[in-house]
Design an enzyme around this catalytic site. Structure first.
Site, mmCIF file in Angstrom:
data_model
loop_
_atom_site.group_PDB
_atom_site.id
_atom_site.type_symbol
_atom_site.label_atom_id
_atom_site.label_comp_id
_atom_site.label_asym_id
_atom_site.label_seq_id
_atom_site.Cartn_x
_atom_site.Cartn_y
_atom_site.Cartn_z
ATOM 1 N N THR A 96 0.867 -1.168 0.000
ATOM 2 C CA THR A 96 0.000 0.000 0.000
ATOM 3 C C THR A 96 0.905 1.219 0.000
ATOM 4 O O THR A 96 1.647 1.456 0.951
ATOM 5 C CB THR A 96 -0.915 0.013 1.236
ATOM 6 O OG1 THR A 96 -1.735 -1.152 1.209
ATOM 7 C CG2 THR A 96 -1.808 1.251 1.233
ATOM 8 N N LYS A 171 -7.507 1.112 -2.479
ATOM 9 C CA LYS A 171 -6.992 0.736 -1.157
ATOM 10 C C LYS A 171 -7.078 1.906 -0.190
ATOM 11 O O LYS A 171 -7.364 1.719 0.996
ATOM 12 C CB LYS A 171 -5.546 0.249 -1.276
ATOM 13 C CG LYS A 171 -4.929 -0.195 0.067
ATOM 14 C CD LYS A 171 -5.704 -1.346 0.722
ATOM 15 C CE LYS A 171 -5.170 -1.683 2.106
ATOM 16 N NZ LYS A 171 -3.859 -2.336 2.092
ATOM 17 N N LYS A 239 0.830 5.254 8.153
ATOM 18 C CA LYS A 239 1.367 5.559 6.823
ATOM 19 C C LYS A 239 0.252 5.621 5.782
ATOM 20 O O LYS A 239 0.170 6.555 4.985
ATOM 21 C CB LYS A 239 2.417 4.517 6.453
ATOM 22 C CG LYS A 239 2.988 4.613 5.045
ATOM 23 C CD LYS A 239 2.339 3.627 4.078
ATOM 24 C CE LYS A 239 2.585 2.193 4.473
ATOM 25 N NZ LYS A 239 2.023 1.222 3.468
#
Length: 287
Positions: A96, A171, A239
């Site tokens: 990701t 995502k 993140k």
């Protein structure tokens, strides 16, 4: 396609690579800490001493590393994937990461005759082990179709999302939805505890109704028992949320729930909890 290079043997990558091996793929692996690959090597994976070696002469190269800077490191440079993968091979980043970085990889790969896909996953360590991951793929449709057997070895909900970077954008939407849900579950568990209700009975009761979710069924019981073993690290979730927020703000969109949840997780990280699982957000609510 039979020969796969797999770079990044962590919580997710180890199980994903093993599932590829179970489906008959010849898997070569590289990770910065070789001991993380010992289990795979003992079961027949070929160890490679560098990123470049792992990328050479493979039909496809898969990466799932930690942060955008790690993605950039393994794809670019003299010893990176793009310089070492054979022409015509597929390079699949399942990290990701930044959609903009995925677009950059796609363009650099195309210039070298490589076929790049961004294919982040959802489902955590459980999905990785069971081979039931959701896989969101961006890139050329014909390249997605060509990699069907590879994706099928690791997941069950496999979707083509559109052009390069689209897998990452989907995502991001997934992580945005999780942010609110995981905090909602933590608040429900916290509420039940302070009210003297049996938390596990409460979870069994409401998880089959409108409040039900993957987070409630899987992380709710872990919150109740204090099991913070990482299926997905807090530091990695932070993140992801930061990337999603930056992408949203670049289009003038304010995601206030996401920003609030991110702040809560950052507070836990500042207390040394970044390597715990995301279910440890319950600690934020403890009195």
């Amino acid at each position: 396609m039979k020969k796969i290079g797999f770079i990044g043997i962590g919580v997710m990558g180890s199980a994903m690579a093993l599932n590829l091996m179970k489906k008959g793929f010849e898997v070569s692996v590289y990770t910065r800490t070789k001991s993380k690959a010992d289990k795979l090597i003992s079961q027949g994976a070929q160890w490679c001493g560098s990123v470049g070696e792992c990328a050479r002469n493979k039909d496809a190269v898969i990466t799932i590393v930690g942060y955008p800077k790690d993605v950039e490191e393994v794809y670019f440079g003299e010893n990176g994937i793009i310089e070492n993968a054979k022409e015509g091979s597929y390079i699949i980043d399942m990290t990701t990461t930044s959609p903009k970085l995925s677009e950059r990889i796609f363009e650099a790969a195309a210039a070298k005759g490589l076929k790049a896909l961004d294919a982040p996953v959802s489902g955590g360590d459980i999905g990785a082990e069971k081979g039931t991951l959701a896989i969101m793929v961006g890139g050329r449709k014909e390249d997605f179709d060509a990699c069907a057997d590879i994706f099928g070895a690791m997941g069950t909900n496999i979707r083509y999302e559109g052009k390069a970077g689209s897998g990452q954008h989907v995502k991001m939407a997934n992580q945005i939805a999780i942010a609110g849900t995981v905090c909602g579950v933590a608040e429900a568990v916290s509420y039940a505890k302070v009210m003297g209700v049996d938390v596990n009975i409460m979870l069994d009761t409401i998880s089959s109704g409108a409040a039900g979710s993957w987070q409630m069924s899987n992380n709710g019981p872990k919150m109740a028992s204090g099991d913070y073993a990482p299926g997905f690290f807090i530091k990695h979730f932070i993140k992801d949320m930061k990337i999603a927020d930056e992408e949203a703000l670049s289009k003038g969109l304010s995601l206030t729930v996401l920003e609030d949840v991110c702040a809560k997780f950052k507070e836990l990280e500042s207390k040394g909890m970044g390597d715990l699982g995301t279910q440890a957000i319950i600690e934020y609510y403890k009195k």
